[in-house]
Design a protein around this motif. Structure first.
Motif, PDB file in Angstrom:
ATOM      1  N   ASP A  49      -0.874  10.842   0.431  1.00 35.82           N
ATOM      2  CA  ASP A  49      -0.360   9.497   0.715  1.00 35.82           C
ATOM      3  C   ASP A  49       0.562   9.013  -0.403  1.00 35.82           C
ATOM      4  N   GLU A  50       0.167   9.226  -1.653  1.00 35.93           N
ATOM      5  CA  GLU A  50       0.991   8.813  -2.795  1.00 35.93           C
ATOM      6  C   GLU A  50       2.311   9.577  -2.832  1.00 35.93           C
ATOM      7  N   GLU A  51       2.248  10.876  -2.530  1.00 29.18           N
ATOM      8  CA  GLU A  51       3.459  11.702  -2.532  1.00 29.18           C
ATOM      9  C   GLU A  51       4.432  11.250  -1.438  1.00 29.18           C
ATOM     10  N   VAL A  52       3.902  10.996  -0.239  1.00 31.49           N
ATOM     11  CA  VAL A  52       4.749  10.529   0.860  1.00 31.49           C
ATOM     12  C   VAL A  52       5.373   9.182   0.492  1.00 31.49           C
ATOM     13  N   ALA A  53       4.587   8.275  -0.055  1.00 31.15           N
ATOM     14  CA  ALA A  53       5.101   6.956  -0.438  1.00 31.15           C
ATOM     15  C   ALA A  53       6.256   7.088  -1.429  1.00 31.15           C
ATOM     16  N   TYR A  78       6.594   0.842   2.451  1.00 33.56           N
ATOM     17  CA  TYR A  78       7.414   1.497   1.444  1.00 33.56           C
ATOM     18  C   TYR A  78       8.822   1.803   1.937  1.00 33.56           C
ATOM     19  N   ALA A  79       8.959   2.098   3.223  1.00 36.78           N
ATOM     20  CA  ALA A  79      10.260   2.497   3.772  1.00 36.78           C
ATOM     21  C   ALA A  79      11.066   1.260   4.165  1.00 36.78           C
ATOM     22  N   LYS A  80      12.352   1.493   4.454  1.00 38.08           N
ATOM     23  CA  LYS A  80      13.198   0.391   4.940  1.00 38.08           C
ATOM     24  C   LYS A  80      12.821   0.035   6.351  1.00 38.08           C
TER      25      LYS A  80
END
Length: 80
Positions: A49-53, A78-80
């Motif tokens: 999860d942290e890596e994807v974020a 985290y994403a637009k």
């Protein structure tokens, strides 16, 4: 070294088939799973999860095959 293909064995049962669960019940005396598994952090899921974020931060993201959308909603912050 060549690995053995377990599907070629005469006693092979497809995982999660009725026969597989019946065998599991016979071997264990009963089949029971409480679904109360707990893993402390950090674990594989929290690290993922942290890596994807970090990868999607401030980027446009398309989640293909998002299932019921729980992970997509988590990533949306985290994403637009």
């Amino acid at each position: 070294m060549k690995l053995l293909d377990p599907t070629t064995l005469p006693e092979w049962l497809p995982p999660h088939s009725l026969q597989w669960y019946e065998q599991l019940g016979r071997l264990e005396g009963k089949y029971q799973y409480s679904w109360k598994s707990t893993y402390t952090n950090p674990n594989g899921e929290s690290i993922f999860d942290e890596e994807v974020a970090s990868v999607i931060r401030n980027k446009k993201v398309l989640d293909v095959g998002c299932g019921h959308g729980e992970f997509t909603m988590q990533c949306a912050k985290y994403a637009k």
